[in-house]
Design an enzyme around this catalytic site. Structure first.
Site, PDB file in Angstrom:
ATOM      1  N   ASP A  43       0.841  -1.201   0.000  1.00 53.58           N
ATOM      2  CA  ASP A  43       0.000   0.000   0.000  1.00 53.58           C
ATOM      3  C   ASP A  43       0.875   1.249   0.000  1.00 53.58           C
ATOM      4  O   ASP A  43       0.641   2.201  -0.752  1.00 53.58           O
ATOM      5  CB  ASP A  43      -0.917   0.037   1.232  1.00 53.58           C
ATOM      6  CG  ASP A  43      -1.935  -1.093   1.238  1.00 53.58           C
ATOM      7  OD1 ASP A  43      -1.499  -2.254   1.348  1.00 53.58           O
ATOM      8  OD2 ASP A  43      -3.142  -0.822   1.111  1.00 53.58           O
ATOM      9  N   GLN A 113       5.083  -8.940   1.756  1.00 50.37           N
ATOM     10  CA  GLN A 113       4.052  -8.687   0.741  1.00 50.37           C
ATOM     11  C   GLN A 113       4.755  -8.458  -0.590  1.00 50.37           C
ATOM     12  O   GLN A 113       5.984  -8.286  -0.614  1.00 50.37           O
ATOM     13  CB  GLN A 113       3.250  -7.423   1.124  1.00 50.37           C
ATOM     14  CG  GLN A 113       1.782  -7.679   1.340  1.00 50.37           C
ATOM     15  CD  GLN A 113       0.975  -6.418   1.591  1.00 50.37           C
ATOM     16  OE1 GLN A 113       1.498  -5.325   1.708  1.00 50.37           O
ATOM     17  NE2 GLN A 113      -0.330  -6.587   1.697  1.00 50.37           N
ATOM     18  N   GLY A 172      -0.955 -10.572  -1.165  1.00 49.71           N
ATOM     19  CA  GLY A 172      -1.736  -9.331  -1.248  1.00 49.71           C
ATOM     20  C   GLY A 172      -3.142  -9.572  -1.783  1.00 49.71           C
ATOM     21  O   GLY A 172      -4.009  -8.723  -1.652  1.00 49.71           O
ATOM     22  N   ASP A 174      -5.603 -11.660  -0.824  1.00 52.13           N
ATOM     23  CA  ASP A 174      -5.860 -12.552   0.312  1.00 52.13           C
ATOM     24  C   ASP A 174      -6.673 -13.827   0.030  1.00 52.13           C
ATOM     25  O   ASP A 174      -6.257 -14.914   0.365  1.00 52.13           O
ATOM     26  CB  ASP A 174      -6.573 -11.785   1.430  1.00 52.13           C
ATOM     27  CG  ASP A 174      -5.728 -10.642   1.963  1.00 52.13           C
ATOM     28  OD1 ASP A 174      -4.673 -10.354   1.375  1.00 52.13           O
ATOM     29  OD2 ASP A 174      -6.130 -10.033   2.961  1.00 52.13           O
ATOM     30  N   TRP A 373     -11.276 -10.316  -3.122  1.00 51.22           N
ATOM     31  CA  TRP A 373     -10.366 -10.674  -4.222  1.00 51.22           C
ATOM     32  C   TRP A 373     -10.940 -11.815  -5.072  1.00 51.22           C
ATOM     33  O   TRP A 373     -10.209 -12.518  -5.750  1.00 51.22           O
ATOM     34  CB  TRP A 373      -8.990 -11.043  -3.661  1.00 51.22           C
ATOM     35  CG  TRP A 373      -8.218  -9.838  -3.175  1.00 51.22           C
ATOM     36  CD1 TRP A 373      -8.119  -9.390  -1.880  1.00 51.22           C
ATOM     37  CD2 TRP A 373      -7.446  -8.904  -3.961  1.00 51.22           C
ATOM     38  NE1 TRP A 373      -7.349  -8.250  -1.818  1.00 51.22           N
ATOM     39  CE2 TRP A 373      -6.918  -7.932  -3.072  1.00 51.22           C
ATOM     40  CE3 TRP A 373      -7.158  -8.794  -5.320  1.00 51.22           C
ATOM     41  CZ2 TRP A 373      -6.106  -6.880  -3.506  1.00 51.22           C
ATOM     42  CZ3 TRP A 373      -6.354  -7.745  -5.748  1.00 51.22           C
ATOM     43  CH2 TRP A 373      -5.840  -6.809  -4.843  1.00 51.22           C
ATOM     44  N   GLU A 416     -12.161   1.037  -2.115  1.00 56.08           N
ATOM     45  CA  GLU A 416     -11.123   0.002  -2.043  1.00 56.08           C
ATOM     46  C   GLU A 416     -11.182  -0.888  -3.293  1.00 56.08           C
ATOM     47  O   GLU A 416     -10.160  -1.238  -3.863  1.00 56.08           O
ATOM     48  CB  GLU A 416     -11.333  -0.828  -0.776  1.00 56.08           C
ATOM     49  CG  GLU A 416     -10.210  -1.811  -0.466  1.00 56.08           C
ATOM     50  CD  GLU A 416     -10.477  -2.627   0.794  1.00 56.08           C
ATOM     51  OE1 GLU A 416     -11.572  -2.466   1.407  1.00 56.08           O
ATOM     52  OE2 GLU A 416      -9.610  -3.440   1.164  1.00 56.08           O
TER      53      GLU A 416
HETATM   54  C1  2M8 Z   1      -5.848  -6.596   2.584  1.00 50.22           C
HETATM   55  O1  2M8 Z   1      -5.098  -7.460   3.423  1.00 50.22           O
HETATM   56  C2  2M8 Z   1      -5.133  -7.322   4.854  1.00 50.22           C
HETATM   57  C3  2M8 Z   1      -4.160  -8.334   5.438  1.00 50.22           C
HETATM   58  O2  2M8 Z   1      -2.868  -8.045   5.025  1.00 50.22           O
HETATM   59  C4  2M8 Z   1      -6.518  -7.546   5.438  1.00 50.22           C
HETATM   60  O3  2M8 Z   1      -7.351  -8.232   4.847  1.00 50.22           O
HETATM   61  O4  2M8 Z   1      -6.741  -7.048   6.537  1.00 50.22           O
HETATM   62  C5  2M8 Z   1      -5.384  -6.891   1.134  1.00 50.22           C
HETATM   63  O5  2M8 Z   1      -6.237  -6.277   0.212  1.00 50.22           O
HETATM   64  C6  2M8 Z   1      -3.952  -6.412   0.958  1.00 50.22           C
HETATM   65  O6  2M8 Z   1      -3.546  -6.546  -0.376  1.00 50.22           O
HETATM   66  C7  2M8 Z   1      -3.773  -4.957   1.412  1.00 50.22           C
HETATM   67  O7  2M8 Z   1      -2.424  -4.624   1.382  1.00 50.22           O
HETATM   68  C8  2M8 Z   1      -4.332  -4.722   2.824  1.00 50.22           C
HETATM   69  C9  2M8 Z   1      -4.371  -3.251   3.208  1.00 50.22           C
HETATM   70  O8  2M8 Z   1      -4.975  -2.493   2.204  1.00 50.22           O
HETATM   71  O9  2M8 Z   1      -5.671  -5.245   2.921  1.00 50.22           O
END
Ligand code: 2M8
Length: 446
Positions: A43, A113, A172, A174, A373, A416
């Site tokens: 991010d 990541q 990334g 998930d 995702w 998002e």
């Molecule tokens: C999401 O991942 C996090 C865990 O790392 C979560 O679900 O809490 C994913 O979309 C990941 O790609 C992204 O970096 C993160 C923060 O935006 O959220």
């Protein structure tokens, strides 16, 4: 561009700048309010790529701030936790200091990541005149080099030239289908299987905090969310020690998205090193040189697409996702293969709905236009693929995708992710990488 389009674009630029300011915690920009208060690795990289157009110094600071979390062995963790007391619960879950390489003075996760750092460093460098660019490169190079060395040392134990991942969070993406298929078929802990067997999944909602902020239909399922936490706990029990993890875990994947990003990151690292007259250490260079050939091992001649691979069995994990298109970004595949991927983008049944690119092809069993995702359109994926399309010479495709992406964000707001069928905003509002990459897509085009 018509007058009304110009007005929409300039409004989007203003709103995007505001989102970045609002999510700024001083030394890092969080992905969004409430749901994501911490600093995440890729991010911050995507955010810096857009932020450079507004304030390049602050973009540099974003990268340096992420590098504060680098472990003594070179790993850059996927999260640095916000130190506010309200957030203590999250870093209590990780307990990364069980591993002696973790930093003393701040709390991080124990996994990484996708390595977007080199790309962000180069993009920031593009804003600088040559002498300052070299100074910037010199400032980050030792840490960047250590990170790439760690990737190959810890995550390529058999010297295959591909990095392995130990948790879906590292990809990334998930709950992306290839990882979830593996999880469901082989690796659900007994207690989650038991809960599933007696249809008690709704009870698991009690343990979730994310669905307090976001509609349940837009996040991972309860079983997926709990299973990911169970995998994290397994890693914690092994103190995030890769030797111990490899001896016991069955959930080890040579992930396609990560390795495509690594392939491009290696090219950037080489360019950075050359510009400051540094030699890449021989071991690392040897590993990096394997890349074009090894990425090709992920090509499936039957389905004519790329897949991730199981590290142990070397079987391709034949569930398609947007990662299938990322070899375009890697830039290492032949023009012929790139054309096959472009055909998939053009195909309305695969990656060509009204608001592309879906994170899972429309005809996939997993496709759900709202679920995280497993269907929605994500702006970071579009950005990577647009970049790849341009480098392979598909300028028109890149322009069309840039336009549809910017229009969708302008129309639906800085979300998002988005429903690829309707363009409806999903997940968290005012999301930082969407804001930043919208800025970059607009500025890079003109
Ligand atoms: C999401 O991942 C996090 C865990 O790392 C979560 O679900 O809490 C994913 O979309 C990941 O790609 C992204 O970096 C993160 C923060 O935006 O959220």
């Amino acid at each position: 561009m018509s007058n009304s389009q110009e007005t929409l674009t300039s409004k989007l630029l203003q709103d995007a700048g505001q989102v970045l300011r609002d999510n700024d915690h001083g030394h890092y920009i969080a992905p969004a309010k409430n749901l994501y208060p911490h600093q995440w690795l890729w991010d911050s990289c995507f955010t810096a790529i857009g932020l450079r157009h507004l304030d390049n110094d602050r973009a540099q600071q974003e990268i340096m701030s992420m590098l504060r979390g680098q472990w003594a062995n070179g790993m850059v963790p996927h999260m640095i936790f916000n130190q506010d007391s309200v957030q203590q619960r999250d870093w209590g879950v990780w307990k990364s200091r069980l591993n002696p390489n973790a930093p003393e003075d701040l709390s991080t996760s124990g996994i990484t990541q996708p390595p977007m750092l080199a790309e962000a460093v180069v993009k920031i460098g593009e804003q600088l005149a040559l002498p300052e660019r070299r100074t910037w490169y010199k400032q980050v190079y030792p840490q960047l080099l250590a990170y790439h060395q760690w990737i190959y040392k810890d995550r390529d134990p058999h010297n295959e030239g591909l990095a392995l991942l130990i948790h879906p969070w590292e990809s990334g993406l998930d709950n992306t289908p290839p990882w979830m298929a593996e999880l469901n078929h082989h690796l659900l802990p007994w207690w989650i299987r038991a809960i599933k067997a007696v249809h008690l999944e709704p009870v698991l909602s009690l343990f979730r905090t994310d669905t307090r902020f976001i509609a349940r239909a837009e996040r991972l399922s309860n079983v997926e969310a709990m299973a990911l936490y169970a995998v994290q706990r397994r890693l914690r029990r092994k103190h995030y020690d890769i030797g111990a993890i490899l001896n016991h875990s069955l959930f080890i994947i040579e992930d396609l998205a990560f390795n495509c990003i690594l392939a491009r990151a290696n090219q950037h690292l080489e360019a950075i090193a050359k510009s400051i007259r540094q030699d890449i250490p021989e071991d690392l260079q040897k590993s990096m040189d394997k890349m074009p050939k090894t990425l090709e091992e992920l090509w499936d001649p039957y389905n004519r697409q790329y897949y991730p691979r199981d590290f142990i069995t070397h079987k391709l994990l034949k569930e398609s996702s947007v990662a299938t298109l990322l070899p375009l970004y890697a830039g290492t595949v032949s023009q012929e293969r790139a054309e096959v991927l472009v055909k998939m983008i053009e195909n309305e049944k695969l990656f060509g709905p009204a608001y592309p690119l879906p994170s899972v092809p429309l005809e996939s069993f997993y496709f759900n236009s709202k679920r995280y995702w497993q269907g929605p359109t994500w702006i970071n994926m579009n950005w990577l693929i647009i970049d790849g399309l341009r480098r392979y010479g598909f300028k028109d495709h890149a322009d069309v995708l840039t336009e549809s992406t910017v229009e969708m964000i302008a129309k639906s707001g800085i979300a998002e992710y988005y429903d690829p069928l309707t363009g409806e905003p999903l997940g968290a509002d005012d999301f930082s990488w969407t804001a930043a990459l919208a800025i970059d897509l607009i500025k890079a085009k003109h």
